[in-house]
Each structure stands twice: as structure tokens, then as C-alpha cells.
Design a protein around this motif. Structure first.
Motif, PDB file in Angstrom:
ATOM      1  N   LEU A   1      47.778  47.011  39.303  1.00  0.00           N
ATOM      2  CA  LEU A   1      48.046  45.886  37.994  1.00  0.00           C
ATOM      3  C   LEU A   1      46.622  45.743  37.578  1.00  0.00           C
ATOM      4  O   LEU A   1      46.827  44.864  36.452  1.00  0.00           O
ATOM      5  CB  LEU A   1      48.789  44.951  38.371  1.00  0.00           C
ATOM      6  N   ASP A   2      45.193  45.986  37.264  1.00  0.00           N
ATOM      7  CA  ASP A   2      44.470  45.496  37.388  1.00  0.00           C
ATOM      8  C   ASP A   2      44.418  43.443  36.949  1.00  0.00           C
ATOM      9  O   ASP A   2      43.938  43.646  35.731  1.00  0.00           O
ATOM     10  CB  ASP A   2      44.014  46.204  36.033  1.00  0.00           C
ATOM     11  N   VAL A   3      44.448  43.017  37.855  1.00  0.00           N
ATOM     12  CA  VAL A   3      44.437  41.530  38.133  1.00  0.00           C
ATOM     13  C   VAL A   3      43.826  40.811  39.456  1.00  0.00           C
ATOM     14  O   VAL A   3      43.921  42.122  40.118  1.00  0.00           O
ATOM     15  CB  VAL A   3      45.888  40.660  37.796  1.00  0.00           C
ATOM     16  N   PRO A   4      43.294  38.983  39.036  1.00  0.00           N
ATOM     17  CA  PRO A   4      42.397  38.740  39.900  1.00  0.00           C
ATOM     18  C   PRO A   4      44.297  38.775  41.501  1.00  0.00           C
ATOM     19  O   PRO A   4      44.952  38.821  41.131  1.00  0.00           O
ATOM     20  CB  PRO A   4      42.494  37.327  39.730  1.00  0.00           C
ATOM     21  N   VAL A   5      43.730  39.225  42.298  1.00  0.00           N
ATOM     22  CA  VAL A   5      44.825  38.552  43.590  1.00  0.00           C
ATOM     23  C   VAL A   5      45.505  37.673  44.232  1.00  0.00           C
ATOM     24  O   VAL A   5      47.234  37.832  43.963  1.00  0.00           O
ATOM     25  CB  VAL A   5      44.384  39.281  45.044  1.00  0.00           C
ATOM     26  N   ASP A   6      45.192  36.539  43.335  1.00  0.00           N
ATOM     27  CA  ASP A   6      45.575  35.217  43.283  1.00  0.00           C
ATOM     28  C   ASP A   6      46.594  35.045  42.391  1.00  0.00           C
ATOM     29  O   ASP A   6      47.050  34.148  43.062  1.00  0.00           O
ATOM     30  CB  ASP A   6      44.321  34.251  43.390  1.00  0.00           C
TER      31      ASP A   6
END
Length: 124
Positions: free
Chosen positions: A113-118
Motif C-alpha cells: 500500500l506504500d504506507v507506514p506500517v503503523d
């Protein structure tokens, strides 16, 4: 004009009341914006990224975070599952919160998703 040359405006009480209400609403909105900006800056100062408005809007409409981010990225469950190396039914269970993902699965989804895992890690 006043005797001192100052321009005057004459209006109905209803029009005055309407303008006064609009000014009050604008002042309240400005206060809300200032609070929002301050909290956003504090959040950013912690080194955390803010969810995009489109994701937040989907969450407010009742979508889960993972679903909202997937939709924001324009992906189907099948596409995201394939990109993350998992099966679509498993992704569906994660989105519906009937299963919890492993750290590895969540990391793979965040990468796809190309987002931070948090952003997609459930709060403890």
C-alpha cells in the motif's frame, strides 16, 4: 455620511443579525482551524504521518482503516492480496477484523500500500 465625513451603511435588523451570525461562525471556524493546525503540527513533530483526508473520510463513513487505505490506493482486495503475497479471503478477514495479521503480513500489506506500517497496525 456623518458630519465628520465618515460613510455609514443602513440595513435592516434581519440583515444585521444575519451578518453578525456569519461573523460569529467564521470566528468559531477560525478557532477550529487553529486547533487542527496545532494538533497536526504536534503530530508531525513526533515524526508521524497524518492520514490523507480521503482515508479519514472513508473511516468516518464506517470503513475500517485497512479498507479505507486500500480504496484510497484504488486497489481491489484481489490486487492487494496478490501484491502482499496473501490470499484474498485472509485479506477480507483482516479488513473485517475477524482475524489479526502477523507482523510480517502487516508489513507486507503496508509495503504493498506504500504506507507506514503503523497506519494499519491495530492499536493494542
Amino acid at each position: 455620511m456623518t458630519p465628520g465625513g465618515e460613510e455609514m451603511v443602513i440595513m435592516s435588523r434581519a440583515e444585521f443579525d444575519r451578518l453578525a451570525a456569519l461573523a460569529s461562525e467564521a470566528e468559531e471556524m477560525a478557532d477550529d482551524i487553529a486547533v487542527y493546525d496545532a494538533r497536526k503540527a504536534a503530530f508531525a513533530a513526533q515524526g508521524r504521518m497524518v492520514l490523507p483526508a480521503e482515508v479519514s473520510a472513508l473511516i468516518l463513513k464506517g470503513k475500517g482503516v485497512l479498507t479505507a487505505i486500500r480504496k484510497w490506493r484504488g486497489l481491489t482486495q484481489v490486487e492487494l492480496a496478490k501484491a502482499a503475497g496473501i490470499e484474498q479471503p485472509y485479506l477480507s478477514a483482516l479488513e473485517n477484523k475477524t482475524r489479526r495479521g502477523t507482523d510480517e503480513t502487516l508489513a507486507a500489506l503496508a509495503k504493498a500500500l506504500d504506507v507506514p506500517v503503523d497506519w494499519i497496525t491495530p492499536a493494542a
